[in-house]
Design a protein around this motif. Structure first.
Motif, PDB file in Angstrom:
ATOM      1  N   PRO A  86       1.400   5.863  -4.446  1.00  0.00           N
ATOM      2  CA  PRO A  86       1.301   4.394  -4.547  1.00  0.00           C
ATOM      3  C   PRO A  86      -0.006   4.018  -5.252  1.00  0.00           C
ATOM      4  O   PRO A  86      -1.081   4.135  -4.672  1.00  0.00           O
ATOM      5  CB  PRO A  86       1.322   3.913  -3.097  1.00  0.00           C
ATOM      6  CG  PRO A  86       1.712   5.099  -2.274  1.00  0.00           C
ATOM      7  CD  PRO A  86       1.371   6.319  -3.067  1.00  0.00           C
ATOM      8  N   VAL A  87       0.092   3.584  -6.497  1.00  0.00           N
ATOM      9  CA  VAL A  87      -1.115   3.394  -7.313  1.00  0.00           C
ATOM     10  C   VAL A  87      -1.997   2.249  -6.821  1.00  0.00           C
ATOM     11  O   VAL A  87      -3.222   2.332  -6.927  1.00  0.00           O
ATOM     12  CB  VAL A  87      -0.790   3.262  -8.817  1.00  0.00           C
ATOM     13  CG1 VAL A  87      -0.159   4.536  -9.345  1.00  0.00           C
ATOM     14  CG2 VAL A  87       0.087   2.082  -9.106  1.00  0.00           C
ATOM     15  N   ARG A 109       0.801  -1.226   0.000  1.00  0.00           N
ATOM     16  CA  ARG A 109       0.000   0.000   0.000  1.00  0.00           C
ATOM     17  C   ARG A 109       0.829   1.269   0.000  1.00  0.00           C
ATOM     18  O   ARG A 109       0.340   2.311  -0.452  1.00  0.00           O
ATOM     19  CB  ARG A 109      -0.942   0.025   1.199  1.00  0.00           C
ATOM     20  CG  ARG A 109      -2.060  -0.988   1.071  1.00  0.00           C
ATOM     21  CD  ARG A 109      -3.193  -0.691   1.971  1.00  0.00           C
ATOM     22  NE  ARG A 109      -4.024   0.355   1.387  1.00  0.00           N
ATOM     23  CZ  ARG A 109      -5.278   0.596   1.765  1.00  0.00           C
ATOM     24  NH1 ARG A 109      -5.822  -0.129   2.703  1.00  0.00           N
ATOM     25  NH2 ARG A 109      -5.966   1.551   1.204  1.00  0.00           N
ATOM     26  N   HIS A 110       2.049   1.210   0.525  1.00  0.00           N
ATOM     27  CA  HIS A 110       2.783   2.466   0.720  1.00  0.00           C
ATOM     28  C   HIS A 110       4.160   2.525   0.077  1.00  0.00           C
ATOM     29  O   HIS A 110       4.661   3.616  -0.171  1.00  0.00           O
ATOM     30  CB  HIS A 110       2.911   2.760   2.214  1.00  0.00           C
ATOM     31  CG  HIS A 110       1.596   2.858   2.904  1.00  0.00           C
ATOM     32  ND1 HIS A 110       0.738   3.923   2.733  1.00  0.00           N
ATOM     33  CD2 HIS A 110       0.960   2.002   3.730  1.00  0.00           C
ATOM     34  CE1 HIS A 110      -0.360   3.724   3.439  1.00  0.00           C
ATOM     35  NE2 HIS A 110      -0.259   2.559   4.056  1.00  0.00           N
ATOM     36  N   ASP A 111       4.787   1.392  -0.163  1.00  0.00           N
ATOM     37  CA  ASP A 111       6.181   1.410  -0.599  1.00  0.00           C
ATOM     38  C   ASP A 111       6.400   1.030  -2.055  1.00  0.00           C
ATOM     39  O   ASP A 111       7.464   1.306  -2.605  1.00  0.00           O
ATOM     40  CB  ASP A 111       7.018   0.462   0.278  1.00  0.00           C
ATOM     41  CG  ASP A 111       6.967   0.839   1.748  1.00  0.00           C
ATOM     42  OD1 ASP A 111       6.771   2.038   2.051  1.00  0.00           O
ATOM     43  OD2 ASP A 111       7.099  -0.060   2.593  1.00  0.00           O
ATOM     44  N   LEU A 112       5.431   0.384  -2.672  1.00  0.00           N
ATOM     45  CA  LEU A 112       5.637  -0.165  -4.013  1.00  0.00           C
ATOM     46  C   LEU A 112       4.704   0.495  -5.036  1.00  0.00           C
ATOM     47  O   LEU A 112       3.700   1.098  -4.682  1.00  0.00           O
ATOM     48  CB  LEU A 112       5.389  -1.673  -3.998  1.00  0.00           C
ATOM     49  CG  LEU A 112       6.271  -2.488  -3.054  1.00  0.00           C
ATOM     50  CD1 LEU A 112       5.804  -3.937  -2.985  1.00  0.00           C
ATOM     51  CD2 LEU A 112       7.738  -2.409  -3.485  1.00  0.00           C
ATOM     52  N   PHE A 113       5.047   0.346  -6.297  1.00  0.00           N
ATOM     53  CA  PHE A 113       4.192   0.731  -7.431  1.00  0.00           C
ATOM     54  C   PHE A 113       3.846   2.229  -7.430  1.00  0.00           C
ATOM     55  O   PHE A 113       2.692   2.615  -7.535  1.00  0.00           O
ATOM     56  CB  PHE A 113       2.905  -0.104  -7.459  1.00  0.00           C
ATOM     57  CG  PHE A 113       3.095  -1.549  -7.123  1.00  0.00           C
ATOM     58  CD1 PHE A 113       3.986  -2.339  -7.843  1.00  0.00           C
ATOM     59  CD2 PHE A 113       2.400  -2.134  -6.087  1.00  0.00           C
ATOM     60  CE1 PHE A 113       4.168  -3.681  -7.537  1.00  0.00           C
ATOM     61  CE2 PHE A 113       2.562  -3.477  -5.769  1.00  0.00           C
ATOM     62  CZ  PHE A 113       3.458  -4.252  -6.494  1.00  0.00           C
ATOM     63  N   CYS A 114       4.843   3.079  -7.302  1.00  0.00           N
ATOM     64  CA  CYS A 114       4.625   4.526  -7.264  1.00  0.00           C
ATOM     65  C   CYS A 114       4.444   5.100  -8.672  1.00  0.00           C
ATOM     66  O   CYS A 114       5.032   4.623  -9.631  1.00  0.00           O
ATOM     67  CB  CYS A 114       5.793   5.218  -6.587  1.00  0.00           C
ATOM     68  SG  CYS A 114       5.891   4.834  -4.834  1.00  0.00           S
ATOM     69  N   ASP A 123      -6.670  10.837   1.455  1.00  0.00           N
ATOM     70  CA  ASP A 123      -5.503  11.685   1.708  1.00  0.00           C
ATOM     71  C   ASP A 123      -4.252  10.979   1.211  1.00  0.00           C
ATOM     72  O   ASP A 123      -4.143   9.764   1.260  1.00  0.00           O
ATOM     73  CB  ASP A 123      -5.385  12.060   3.185  1.00  0.00           C
ATOM     74  CG  ASP A 123      -5.186  10.873   4.102  1.00  0.00           C
ATOM     75  OD1 ASP A 123      -5.679   9.785   3.771  1.00  0.00           O
ATOM     76  OD2 ASP A 123      -4.535  11.034   5.140  1.00  0.00           O
ATOM     77  N   PHE A 124      -3.356  11.774   0.696  1.00  0.00           N
ATOM     78  CA  PHE A 124      -2.114  11.252   0.143  1.00  0.00           C
ATOM     79  C   PHE A 124      -1.055  11.306   1.235  1.00  0.00           C
ATOM     80  O   PHE A 124      -0.759  12.380   1.775  1.00  0.00           O
ATOM     81  CB  PHE A 124      -1.721  12.034  -1.109  1.00  0.00           C
ATOM     82  CG  PHE A 124      -2.711  11.841  -2.222  1.00  0.00           C
ATOM     83  CD1 PHE A 124      -2.587  10.771  -3.088  1.00  0.00           C
ATOM     84  CD2 PHE A 124      -3.791  12.698  -2.379  1.00  0.00           C
ATOM     85  CE1 PHE A 124      -3.512  10.562  -4.107  1.00  0.00           C
ATOM     86  CE2 PHE A 124      -4.713  12.509  -3.396  1.00  0.00           C
ATOM     87  CZ  PHE A 124      -4.570  11.431  -4.256  1.00  0.00           C
ATOM     88  N   THR A 125      -0.506  10.167   1.563  1.00  0.00           N
ATOM     89  CA  THR A 125       0.355   9.974   2.723  1.00  0.00           C
ATOM     90  C   THR A 125       1.504  10.970   2.813  1.00  0.00           C
ATOM     91  O   THR A 125       1.810  11.466   3.874  1.00  0.00           O
ATOM     92  CB  THR A 125       0.919   8.537   2.725  1.00  0.00           C
ATOM     93  OG1 THR A 125      -0.165   7.638   2.591  1.00  0.00           O
ATOM     94  CG2 THR A 125       1.669   8.231   3.997  1.00  0.00           C
ATOM     95  N   GLU A 126       2.155  11.249   1.716  1.00  0.00           N
ATOM     96  CA  GLU A 126       3.350  12.079   1.749  1.00  0.00           C
ATOM     97  C   GLU A 126       3.073  13.563   1.546  1.00  0.00           C
ATOM     98  O   GLU A 126       4.002  14.339   1.332  1.00  0.00           O
ATOM     99  CB  GLU A 126       4.341  11.599   0.676  1.00  0.00           C
ATOM    100  CG  GLU A 126       4.786  10.165   0.860  1.00  0.00           C
ATOM    101  CD  GLU A 126       5.573   9.936   2.144  1.00  0.00           C
ATOM    102  OE1 GLU A 126       6.330  10.828   2.550  1.00  0.00           O
ATOM    103  OE2 GLU A 126       5.408   8.868   2.745  1.00  0.00           O
TER     104      GLU A 126
END
Length: 167
Positions: free
Chosen positions: A56-57, A29-34, A89-92
């Protein structure tokens, strides 16, 4: 007509040592497929899209399916005049995509839209079907690109939680 799409970033590639078969929920959910995502009204030729390259798509697709279900919690469904709200909401960042449902219609807008821009408006039924199609199509694309991802139990659970909706 609603079109939901994505593009993967070349600036933020997945770590080469990633074992997609055993990646946990947080990694998926957060680290892959940006990359970047968009929702577009193809009839009005308008869209709400990101241009950051780090979204993260898979998380976006997952969250969008969750939001569509959250907007359907009123037992009166499309007969309800009560407004229902949800936000992604977008985490970053502090940016958000905002959803408001009234009757059977959902308005979609984002913090970064210009004040004169109108929200995108879709039927809830169409948004649900397209969000789930987007999730399944995205997963199929990612499975084709990343060995072992199709064997990940988190992916199986996600697909069974949000099955495709017939047209």
């Amino acid at each position: 007509m609603l079109d939901i799409g994505y593009s993967l970033s070349r600036r933020f590639p997945d770590p080469p040592q990633t074992d997609y078969r055993s990646a946990d929920v947080h990694a998926l959910r957060h680290d892959l497929f940006c990359g970047d995502v968009y929702l577009a009204d193809t009839e009005k030729d308008t869209e709400v899209s990101t241009a950051w390259g780090w979204v993260p798509v898979l998380d976006f697709a997952w969250a969008l399916c969750d939001i569509v279900e959250q907007l359907d919690e009123d037992p009166r469904g499309s007969r309800s005049a009560n407004r229902q709200y949800a936000e992604l909401d977008f985490t970053e960042s502090a940016d958000r995509m905002l959803f408001e449902r009234r009757f059977g219609w959902v308005d979609v807008e984002a913090d970064w839209m210009a004040p004169e821009e109108e929200p995108l408006t879709f039927s809830h039924r169409l948004l649900r079907r397209e969000a789930r199609d987007f999730l399944h199509d995205l997963i199929a694309d990612l499975v084709d690109m990343h060995e072992g991802l199709g064997d990940n139990p988190v992916i199986w659970t996600l697909q069974s939680r949000f099955p495709r909706v017939p047209a």
